[in-house]
Structures are given as structure tokens and as C-alpha cells.
Enzyme design. Structure first.
Site, PDB file in Angstrom:
ATOM      1  N   ARG A 152      26.988  31.936  15.225  1.00 52.02           N
ATOM      2  CA  ARG A 152      27.661  32.657  16.302  1.00 52.02           C
ATOM      3  C   ARG A 152      28.543  31.686  17.077  1.00 52.02           C
ATOM      4  O   ARG A 152      28.179  31.193  18.146  1.00 52.02           O
ATOM      5  CB  ARG A 152      26.629  33.311  17.223  1.00 52.02           C
ATOM      6  N   ASP A 157      31.291  29.970  19.429  1.00 48.24           N
ATOM      7  CA  ASP A 157      31.715  30.300  20.787  1.00 48.24           C
ATOM      8  C   ASP A 157      33.201  30.630  20.843  1.00 48.24           C
ATOM      9  O   ASP A 157      33.944  30.410  19.882  1.00 48.24           O
ATOM     10  CB  ASP A 157      31.438  29.123  21.729  1.00 48.24           C
ATOM     11  N   TYR A 189      28.851  21.443  11.002  1.00 49.32           N
ATOM     12  CA  TYR A 189      29.962  21.523  11.952  1.00 49.32           C
ATOM     13  C   TYR A 189      30.699  20.188  12.001  1.00 49.32           C
ATOM     14  O   TYR A 189      30.088  19.125  11.828  1.00 49.32           O
ATOM     15  CB  TYR A 189      29.456  21.838  13.358  1.00 49.32           C
ATOM     16  N   ARG A 194      29.040  20.536  20.768  1.00 50.49           N
ATOM     17  CA  ARG A 194      30.023  20.195  21.799  1.00 50.49           C
ATOM     18  C   ARG A 194      29.421  19.268  22.857  1.00 50.49           C
ATOM     19  O   ARG A 194      30.116  18.381  23.378  1.00 50.49           O
ATOM     20  CB  ARG A 194      30.574  21.466  22.446  1.00 50.49           C
TER      21      ARG A 194
END
Length: 263
Positions: free
Chosen positions: A56, A58, A116, A203
């Protein structure tokens, strides 16, 4: 159900520019990847479908290899799913590949790992051409220092220090299988593979490693913040536009990770 009584699961590999979407998950007030895909896939299937994603992402976060799945009674060819759904989505979202599973499959719950990549530019000036695709570090980054600092992340740990306040996961424990730092000209990439991620986890890690890279934080101080588990003591969250979902792993089939084009 289909004519032979069997419901099929369609699996799609997709890419998207997150700048055009308010995240993957359906929103009542803004465009989302999920709602966009559901609209397109429902037209191809000629019935309403519910799309599930492996991650999911952002608002503002990109994907070069997101995986989604949905159940349908419709019978279509692989190319009809791939090209048909792509033709009905905006230019910022496309279908890379498609497959059909006759056995139960769920893009999120069957995933073994996600990968990622976070991309900084440490060029002397703010990026212009790729301003929506990378985050500007504002100062030169020492990738050797960053690489030394991130080694403590590998393994199964409590990632509370890098967990967003609004995270709804039941546990802060995650298992990072690999983390690496690479440079390509003015771009520095933080590459992380884990079984799953907390909200803003990558992040937040990127934001802290940026401080290591610019000399504001030592590798030992980074490790201490991580072990302390207090998000409020850690550096700010890095911008969303530097983050990419680049791969998802499954036991049922293999997919190749796709790095961002600047790398």
C-alpha cells in the site's frame, strides 16, 4: 463463477508515477491506484472487481513492479488483460504483465518479500528534469558512511524508531533480508528487501541515512537511535517522491525486480 464453475484470479504487474495518486489505497476524496485499476479491470471483465495490492504505497510514492490481484468469472486472454487494462488507465499507470491463477492467490497475503529503493540526488542544485522522481539531499552524501550505518538493520528487529505514528500494524517487528547503498552519477540509492514494511519505514530509514551521509549523524549514533526505538528522536521522514516499490516475491512464480530508470 465462470461457466465451468471455477473463479479465476488475475494477477497483474504494474508500474505507476505516484505523483498522480493519493497512494495505492482507495480514497473517497482523491485519486488512488486501487480505484483507477478497479475501474479499468471492471470494464475489461464486464463485472465489478476488487483489486488487492502487494504493497500500500503512500501518496507520491512510485512503483516499477507492483503486483495486484483480483478474482473474476470473466474469461480473457493474457494479452486482453494486459493491454485492455492498460488502455483504460491514465498514462501515469501501466500494466507490465498479466497471468491467471486457477488456485487461490492473494497479492498481499501470499507475498514472501517486498523490495523498495529510495533515490536521493546529491547534485549541487535542485533536480529539474527528475524533480518528481527523486529527493534532493541538499548536500553531498558519503555512501561509505551510509553503508556502514545501515548494516545494523539486517535481520529481525523492532523497527519502532522508523515507524510512523499512524501505523496500524500490530507488531513493530520486521525482518530485513538485505540492504545496500549504490551510487550512479549524482544519484544515491538505498535498496531494502524485507518480509514486510511498517508505515513510512523506508522513508524514515532514508531520512536518517541522509543525515549520516551529510555528516550530521555518525554510524554509531544511527545505531543508537535505531536501538532506542523512539521515533521522536530520529531525523525527519524523507520525501515520498524518492521511493519506489521495485519488486515482490511469491512462492507461486518469479518476477524480476525493476530498478528506477536513473539507476
Amino acid at each position: 463463477m465462470s461457466a465451468d464453475g471455477q473463479s479465476l484470479t488475475v494477477v497483474l504487474g504494474i508500474e505507476y508515477d505516484g505523483g498522480d495518486y493519493h497512494g495505492f489505497q482507495r480514497q473517497s476524496h482523491a485519486p488512488s491506484v486501487q480505484a483507477t485499476l478497479e475501474s479499468a479491470a471492471s470494464r475489461v471483465a464486464d463485472e465489478a472487481v476488487r483489486v488487492h495490492g502487494a504493497g500500500r504505497t503512500d501518496a507520491g510514492v512510485h512503483a516499477t513492479q507492483q503486483v495486484v490481484s483480483f478474482q473474476t468469472s470473466a474469461r480473457r486472454s493474457i494479452e486482453a488483460w494486459r493491454r485492455g487494462v492498460s488502455s483504460l488507465t491514465p498514462r501515469s499507470l501501466g500494466v507490465l504483465w498479466a497471468r491467471v491463477e486457477t488456485k487461490p492467490f492473494h497479492a498481499r497475503f501470499d507475498a514472501l518479500w517486498r523490495r523498495y529503493v529510495y533515490v536521493f540526488s546529491d547534485a549541487p542544485s535542485v533536480p529539474v528534469i527528475l524533480r518528481g522522481q527523486v529527493a534532493w539531499a541538499t548536500a553531498p552524501l558519503d555512501t561509505d558512511a551510509m553503508h556502514a550505518a545501515c548494516r545494523c538493520l539486517v535481520g529481525e528487529h523492532d523497527f519502532s524508531a522508523f515507524r510512523a505514528a499512524g501505523c496500524q500494524s500490530r507488531s513493530p517487528w520486521r525482518r530485513i533480508a538485505a540492504v545496500d547503498l549504490t551510487r550512479a552519477n549524482d544519484y544515491v540509492a538505498i535498496d531494502v528487501t524485507a518480509n514486510a514494511f511498517l508505515k513510512h519505514m523506508v522513508r524514515n530509514i532514508a531520512g536518517a541515512l541522509r543525515e549520516v551521509g551529510n555528516g550530521s549523524l555518525t554510524a554509531d549514533a544511527f545505531a543508537a537511535l535505531f536501538e532506542g526505538g523512539d521515533r521522536t528522536r530520529c531525523p525527519p521522514t524523507a520525501q515520498p517522491q524518492g521511493l519506489y516499490l521495485v519488486g515482490v516475491g511469491y512462492p507461486q512464480f518469479k518476477t524480476a525486480a525493476r530498478l528506477p530508470p536513473m539507476l
